[in-house]
Structures are given as structure tokens and as C-alpha cells.
Write a protein that holds these residues in place. Structure first.
Motif, mmCIF file in Angstrom:
data_model
loop_
_atom_site.group_PDB
_atom_site.id
_atom_site.type_symbol
_atom_site.label_atom_id
_atom_site.label_comp_id
_atom_site.label_asym_id
_atom_site.label_seq_id
_atom_site.Cartn_x
_atom_site.Cartn_y
_atom_site.Cartn_z
ATOM 1 N N TYR A 31 0.778 -1.238 0.000
ATOM 2 C CA TYR A 31 0.000 0.000 0.000
ATOM 3 C C TYR A 31 0.811 1.291 0.000
ATOM 4 O O TYR A 31 0.263 2.351 -0.317
ATOM 5 C CB TYR A 31 -0.958 0.009 1.194
ATOM 6 N N LEU A 32 2.086 1.256 0.341
ATOM 7 C CA LEU A 32 2.866 2.491 0.417
ATOM 8 C C LEU A 32 3.956 2.611 -0.637
ATOM 9 O O LEU A 32 4.469 3.702 -0.864
ATOM 10 C CB LEU A 32 3.492 2.635 1.814
ATOM 11 N N ASP A 33 4.314 1.520 -1.269
ATOM 12 C CA ASP A 33 5.335 1.550 -2.314
ATOM 13 C C ASP A 33 4.748 2.195 -3.560
ATOM 14 O O ASP A 33 3.739 1.735 -4.109
ATOM 15 C CB ASP A 33 5.810 0.126 -2.615
ATOM 16 N N GLY A 34 5.352 3.270 -4.005
ATOM 17 C CA GLY A 34 4.845 4.017 -5.163
ATOM 18 C C GLY A 34 4.731 3.203 -6.436
ATOM 19 O O GLY A 34 3.930 3.512 -7.311
ATOM 20 N N SER A 35 5.500 2.142 -6.558
ATOM 21 C CA SER A 35 5.432 1.323 -7.771
ATOM 22 C C SER A 35 4.340 0.248 -7.701
ATOM 23 O O SER A 35 4.066 -0.419 -8.695
ATOM 24 C CB SER A 35 6.791 0.649 -8.021
ATOM 25 N N SER A 36 3.693 0.093 -6.550
ATOM 26 C CA SER A 36 2.642 -0.913 -6.394
ATOM 27 C C SER A 36 1.334 -0.420 -7.009
ATOM 28 O O SER A 36 0.977 0.752 -6.900
ATOM 29 C CB SER A 36 2.414 -1.215 -4.905
ATOM 30 N N SER A 37 0.595 -1.322 -7.637
ATOM 31 C CA SER A 37 -0.700 -0.945 -8.214
ATOM 32 C C SER A 37 -1.740 -0.686 -7.125
ATOM 33 O O SER A 37 -2.792 -0.111 -7.391
ATOM 34 C CB SER A 37 -1.202 -2.047 -9.156
ATOM 35 N N ASN A 38 -1.463 -1.096 -5.903
ATOM 36 C CA ASN A 38 -2.379 -0.887 -4.771
ATOM 37 C C ASN A 38 -1.980 0.300 -3.900
ATOM 38 O O ASN A 38 -2.532 0.484 -2.820
ATOM 39 C CB ASN A 38 -2.413 -2.136 -3.885
ATOM 40 N N CYS A 39 -1.022 1.093 -4.358
ATOM 41 C CA CYS A 39 -0.487 2.195 -3.567
ATOM 42 C C CYS A 39 -1.610 3.148 -3.133
ATOM 43 O O CYS A 39 -2.479 3.513 -3.919
ATOM 44 C CB CYS A 39 0.559 2.963 -4.365
ATOM 45 N N ARG A 40 -1.597 3.521 -1.852
ATOM 46 C CA ARG A 40 -2.581 4.431 -1.280
ATOM 47 C C ARG A 40 -1.878 5.497 -0.462
ATOM 48 O O ARG A 40 -0.726 5.373 -0.095
ATOM 49 C CB ARG A 40 -3.548 3.671 -0.359
ATOM 50 N N ARG A 41 -2.616 6.558 -0.133
ATOM 51 C CA ARG A 41 -2.089 7.592 0.753
ATOM 52 C C ARG A 41 -2.288 7.149 2.191
ATOM 53 O O ARG A 41 -3.241 6.464 2.519
ATOM 54 C CB ARG A 41 -2.839 8.905 0.548
ATOM 55 N N LEU A 42 -1.398 7.587 3.045
ATOM 56 C CA LEU A 42 -1.477 7.266 4.459
ATOM 57 C C LEU A 42 -1.443 8.567 5.242
ATOM 58 O O LEU A 42 -0.536 9.378 5.074
ATOM 59 C CB LEU A 42 -0.301 6.373 4.881
ATOM 60 N N LYS A 43 -2.452 8.776 6.068
ATOM 61 C CA LYS A 43 -2.497 9.963 6.915
ATOM 62 C C LYS A 43 -2.071 9.550 8.316
ATOM 63 O O LYS A 43 -2.620 8.615 8.888
ATOM 64 C CB LYS A 43 -3.916 10.529 6.964
#
Length: 81
Positions: free
Chosen positions: A54-66
Motif C-alpha cells: 500500500y505504500l510503495d509508489g510502484s505498487s498498483s495498490n499504492c494508497r495515501r497514508l495519513k
């Protein structure tokens, strides 16, 4: 995790929290305990896998984390002002 399982600082705060849940019809009185139990089940590898997903920019599942930080000597309510 400590914050999830700690006792309310006063009976009034605990009462207010519970009545809010009743009025909102959310009634999850033990949700903090359940969250803490689930977090205890996680291992280091689980957290690394989650971060890669979820946090790796190259992942298709990348999301923002607050993320919110506050000092230990303040409660959550004092920061909303």
C-alpha cells in the motif's frame, strides 16, 4: 496499542463516549480491545508486506497514508481546536 486498551481518564469521558455510540447507533463498546487483539496477531513480516503493497509508489495498490502525532500529555479532544 497502549492507547487502544487504556482505561478512560475519567468516568465522564467514558460515559460520554458510550452515550455517543448509543445515540449514533454504532454500539461498538469493545472495539478498542478488538483492534488491540488483532494488532497483536501481526508480525514484522505482515507489516513489511502491508507497507510494500500500500505504500510503495510502484505498487498498483499504492494508497495515501495519513498519520497524526500528538504529545502524550494531551488528549485527542484538545487538538481539534
Amino acid at each position: 496499542m497502549e492507547k487502544l486498551v487504556q482505561q478512560a481518564p475519567s468516568l465522564k469521558k467514558e460515559s460520554d463516549k458510550l452515550w455517543t455510540e448509543i445515540v449514533d447507533q454504532s454500539c461498538k463498546f469493545d472495539i478498542e480491545t478488538k483492534k488491540a487483539e488483532e494488532l497483536k496477531k501481526n508480525e514484522r513480516k505482515d507489516m513489511i508486506d502491508w507497507c510494500r503493497k500500500y505504500l510503495d509508489g510502484s505498487s498498483s495498490n499504492c494508497r495515501r497514508l495519513k498519520v497524526r502525532f500528538w504529545p502524550n500529555d494531551q488528549d485527542d479532544d484538545s487538538l481539534d481546536h
